[in-house]
Motif scaffolding. Sequence first.
Motif, PDB file in Angstrom:
ATOM      1  N   LEU A  43      27.844  -8.531   4.972  1.00 40.18           N
ATOM      2  CA  LEU A  43      26.777  -7.546   5.126  1.00 40.18           C
ATOM      3  C   LEU A  43      25.574  -7.896   4.266  1.00 40.18           C
ATOM      4  CD1 LEU A  43      28.812  -4.220   4.936  1.00 40.18           C
ATOM      5  CD2 LEU A  43      28.298  -5.635   6.932  1.00 40.18           C
ATOM      6  N   VAL A  44      24.393  -7.554   4.783  1.00 36.38           N
ATOM      7  CA  VAL A  44      23.132  -7.719   4.064  1.00 36.38           C
ATOM      8  C   VAL A  44      22.400  -6.385   4.147  1.00 36.38           C
ATOM      9  CG1 VAL A  44      20.909  -8.936   4.055  1.00 36.38           C
ATOM     10  CG2 VAL A  44      22.999 -10.172   4.602  1.00 36.38           C
ATOM     11  N   ARG A  45      21.754  -6.000   3.062  1.00 33.74           N
ATOM     12  CA  ARG A  45      21.008  -4.739   3.048  1.00 33.74           C
ATOM     13  C   ARG A  45      19.833  -4.808   4.009  1.00 33.74           C
ATOM     14  NH1 ARG A  45      21.273  -5.529  -2.915  1.00 33.74           N
ATOM     15  NH2 ARG A  45      22.944  -4.190  -3.637  1.00 33.74           N
ATOM     16  N   ASN A  46      19.574  -3.711   4.716  1.00 32.00           N
ATOM     17  CA  ASN A  46      18.384  -3.627   5.573  1.00 32.00           C
ATOM     18  C   ASN A  46      17.121  -3.597   4.727  1.00 32.00           C
ATOM     19  OD1 ASN A  46      19.839  -3.682   7.947  1.00 32.00           O
ATOM     20  ND2 ASN A  46      19.962  -1.467   8.101  1.00 32.00           N
ATOM     21  N   ASP A  47      17.177  -2.972   3.569  1.00 32.54           N
ATOM     22  CA  ASP A  47      16.059  -2.936   2.629  1.00 32.54           C
ATOM     23  C   ASP A  47      16.444  -3.801   1.434  1.00 32.54           C
ATOM     24  OD1 ASP A  47      14.101  -2.457   0.748  1.00 32.54           O
ATOM     25  OD2 ASP A  47      14.382  -0.285   0.705  1.00 32.54           O
ATOM     26  N   PRO A  48      15.882  -5.019   1.331  1.00 29.46           N
ATOM     27  CA  PRO A  48      16.287  -5.925   0.258  1.00 29.46           C
ATOM     28  C   PRO A  48      16.036  -5.379  -1.150  1.00 29.46           C
ATOM     29  CG  PRO A  48      14.588  -6.936   1.658  1.00 29.46           C
ATOM     30  CD  PRO A  48      14.876  -5.582   2.199  1.00 29.46           C
ATOM     31  N   LYS A  49      15.160  -4.367  -1.279  1.00 30.46           N
ATOM     32  CA  LYS A  49      14.873  -3.789  -2.596  1.00 30.46           C
ATOM     33  C   LYS A  49      15.861  -2.681  -2.960  1.00 30.46           C
ATOM     34  CE  LYS A  49      10.010  -4.901  -2.276  1.00 30.46           C
ATOM     35  NZ  LYS A  49       8.653  -4.412  -2.160  1.00 30.46           N
ATOM     36  N   SER A  50      16.682  -2.282  -2.002  1.00 26.86           N
ATOM     37  CA  SER A  50      17.648  -1.216  -2.236  1.00 26.86           C
ATOM     38  C   SER A  50      18.730  -1.679  -3.203  1.00 26.86           C
ATOM     39  CB  SER A  50      18.298  -0.814  -0.907  1.00 26.86           C
ATOM     40  OG  SER A  50      19.407   0.008  -1.131  1.00 26.86           O
ATOM     41  N   ARG A  51      19.201  -0.786  -4.034  1.00 26.77           N
ATOM     42  CA  ARG A  51      20.278  -1.106  -4.962  1.00 26.77           C
ATOM     43  C   ARG A  51      21.594  -0.470  -4.505  1.00 26.77           C
ATOM     44  NH1 ARG A  51      19.704  -3.773  -9.439  1.00 26.77           N
ATOM     45  NH2 ARG A  51      21.239  -2.535 -10.510  1.00 26.77           N
ATOM     46  N   THR A  52      21.626  -0.089  -3.232  1.00 30.68           N
ATOM     47  CA  THR A  52      22.819   0.541  -2.679  1.00 30.68           C
ATOM     48  C   THR A  52      23.970  -0.451  -2.666  1.00 30.68           C
ATOM     49  OG1 THR A  52      21.422   1.875  -1.270  1.00 30.68           O
ATOM     50  CG2 THR A  52      23.734   1.734  -0.661  1.00 30.68           C
ATOM     51  N   GLY A  53      25.140  -0.013  -3.153  1.00 32.70           N
ATOM     52  CA  GLY A  53      26.326  -0.859  -3.096  1.00 32.70           C
ATOM     53  C   GLY A  53      26.877  -0.907  -1.690  1.00 32.70           C
ATOM     54  N   LEU A  54      27.939  -1.648  -1.496  1.00 29.22           N
ATOM     55  CA  LEU A  54      28.585  -1.687  -0.193  1.00 29.22           C
ATOM     56  C   LEU A  54      28.950  -0.269   0.224  1.00 29.22           C
ATOM     57  CD1 LEU A  54      30.809  -4.882  -0.503  1.00 29.22           C
ATOM     58  CD2 LEU A  54      28.957  -4.498   1.123  1.00 29.22           C
ATOM     59  N   PRO A  55      29.090  -0.040   1.527  1.00 29.80           N
ATOM     60  CA  PRO A  55      29.360   1.320   1.998  1.00 29.80           C
ATOM     61  C   PRO A  55      30.546   1.968   1.290  1.00 29.80           C
ATOM     62  CG  PRO A  55      28.932  -0.134   3.844  1.00 29.80           C
ATOM     63  CD  PRO A  55      29.018  -0.997   2.628  1.00 29.80           C
ATOM     64  N   GLY A  56      30.406   3.259   1.008  1.00 28.86           N
ATOM     65  CA  GLY A  56      31.451   4.003   0.325  1.00 28.86           C
ATOM     66  C   GLY A  56      32.652   4.286   1.214  1.00 28.86           C
ATOM     67  N   TYR A  57      32.468   4.151   2.514  1.00 25.97           N
ATOM     68  CA  TYR A  57      33.546   4.329   3.492  1.00 25.97           C
ATOM     69  C   TYR A  57      33.348   3.280   4.576  1.00 25.97           C
ATOM     70  CZ  TYR A  57      34.161   8.915   1.397  1.00 25.97           C
ATOM     71  OH  TYR A  57      34.379   9.938   0.516  1.00 25.97           O
ATOM     72  N   CYS A  58      34.384   3.055   5.365  1.00 31.05           N
ATOM     73  CA  CYS A  58      34.272   2.134   6.494  1.00 31.05           C
ATOM     74  C   CYS A  58      34.753   2.823   7.757  1.00 31.05           C
ATOM     75  CB  CYS A  58      35.063   0.860   6.232  1.00 31.05           C
ATOM     76  SG  CYS A  58      36.843   1.121   6.195  1.00 31.05           S
ATOM     77  N   ASN A  59      34.363   2.299   8.900  1.00 36.78           N
ATOM     78  CA  ASN A  59      34.793   2.874  10.174  1.00 36.78           C
ATOM     79  C   ASN A  59      36.182   2.413  10.576  1.00 36.78           C
ATOM     80  OD1 ASN A  59      32.564   4.435  10.719  1.00 36.78           O
ATOM     81  ND2 ASN A  59      31.471   2.793  11.735  1.00 36.78           N
ATOM     82  N   THR A  60      36.575   1.221  10.168  1.00 38.96           N
ATOM     83  CA  THR A  60      37.848   0.647  10.582  1.00 38.96           C
ATOM     84  C   THR A  60      38.823   0.679   9.412  1.00 38.96           C
ATOM     85  OG1 THR A  60      36.635  -0.818  12.061  1.00 38.96           O
ATOM     86  CG2 THR A  60      38.944  -1.369  11.607  1.00 38.96           C
ATOM     87  N   PRO A  61      39.878   1.467   9.497  1.00 39.51           N
ATOM     88  CA  PRO A  61      40.851   1.520   8.397  1.00 39.51           C
ATOM     89  C   PRO A  61      41.389   0.133   8.035  1.00 39.51           C
ATOM     90  CG  PRO A  61      41.308   3.241   9.996  1.00 39.51           C
ATOM     91  CD  PRO A  61      40.262   2.349  10.610  1.00 39.51           C
ATOM     92  N   GLY A  62      41.484  -0.137   6.727  1.00 43.67           N
ATOM     93  CA  GLY A  62      42.068  -1.379   6.244  1.00 43.67           C
ATOM     94  C   GLY A  62      41.156  -2.586   6.300  1.00 43.67           C
ATOM     95  N   THR A  63      39.877  -2.403   6.566  1.00 43.43           N
ATOM     96  CA  THR A  63      38.959  -3.536   6.666  1.00 43.43           C
ATOM     97  C   THR A  63      38.410  -3.913   5.295  1.00 43.43           C
ATOM     98  OG1 THR A  63      37.160  -4.420   8.020  1.00 43.43           O
ATOM     99  CG2 THR A  63      36.792  -2.270   7.028  1.00 43.43           C
ATOM    100  N   ALA A  64      37.636  -4.990   5.247  1.00 42.02           N
ATOM    101  CA  ALA A  64      36.951  -5.424   4.027  1.00 42.02           C
ATOM    102  C   ALA A  64      35.546  -5.856   4.416  1.00 42.02           C
ATOM    103  CB  ALA A  64      37.699  -6.577   3.363  1.00 42.02           C
ATOM    104  N   TYR A  65      34.627  -5.789   3.468  1.00 38.00           N
ATOM    105  CA  TYR A  65      33.267  -6.272   3.653  1.00 38.00           C
ATOM    106  C   TYR A  65      32.905  -7.155   2.463  1.00 38.00           C
ATOM    107  CZ  TYR A  65      32.581  -2.430   7.026  1.00 38.00           C
ATOM    108  OH  TYR A  65      32.678  -1.554   8.071  1.00 38.00           O
ATOM    109  N   ILE A  66      31.994  -8.098   2.713  1.00 42.02           N
ATOM    110  CA  ILE A  66      31.487  -8.979   1.667  1.00 42.02           C
ATOM    111  C   ILE A  66      29.978  -8.806   1.594  1.00 42.02           C
ATOM    112  CG2 ILE A  66      31.089 -11.393   1.002  1.00 42.02           C
ATOM    113  CD1 ILE A  66      33.750 -12.066   2.337  1.00 42.02           C
ATOM    114  N   ALA A  67      29.443  -8.748   0.389  1.00 43.28           N
ATOM    115  CA  ALA A  67      27.996  -8.748   0.167  1.00 43.28           C
ATOM    116  C   ALA A  67      27.627 -10.061  -0.508  1.00 43.28           C
ATOM    117  CB  ALA A  67      27.583  -7.574  -0.713  1.00 43.28           C
ATOM    118  N   MET A  68      26.570 -10.665  -0.020  1.00 41.09           N
ATOM    119  CA  MET A  68      26.040 -11.895  -0.617  1.00 41.09           C
ATOM    120  C   MET A  68      24.723 -11.552  -1.307  1.00 41.09           C
ATOM    121  SD  MET A  68      28.181 -14.211   0.125  1.00 41.09           S
ATOM    122  CE  MET A  68      29.177 -15.068   1.311  1.00 41.09           C
TER     123      MET A  68
END
Length: 127
Positions: free
Chosen positions: A31-56
């Motif tokens: 995943l990449v932030r839509n707003d590069p200046k945002s300091r939002t962490g990875l989503p606090g919840y996911c739609n698919t149980p048991g999934t993982a996300y990576i931020a670069m």
Amino acid sequence: MGGRSGFLSSGGFSTPAQWHSTGLLYGVKVLVRNDPKSRTGLPGYCNTPGTAYIAMNAEGKFHQLRQYGMDRRPLFDIDYGVDAPLTGRGVRAIHIHEYDSDGVRQPGRWLTDAELRKYGKFFKGVE
């Protein structure tokens, strides 16, 4: 991916998307932030149980992996960054933060050898 603590509108919730996917790394969505200046962490919840996300980071290097449980809440984060009590001030290192049953992120700890073997392939660009 919705906003922090939000779901995609396709999952029945209506929060503006703060992330977009740029592909997969060993089957895990990057995943990449839509707003590069945002300091939002990875989503606090996911739609698919048991999934993982990576931020670069902006240079395309590993920043964080978040694993979600079957309840779609975070189980743990593996971070490449500064955790002053653990790494020392200004020192970036790979470490893990687990979440307790109330969803509270716990202090960082070093990864075990087994965790390093399992997740090490995701640490793109980390020395």
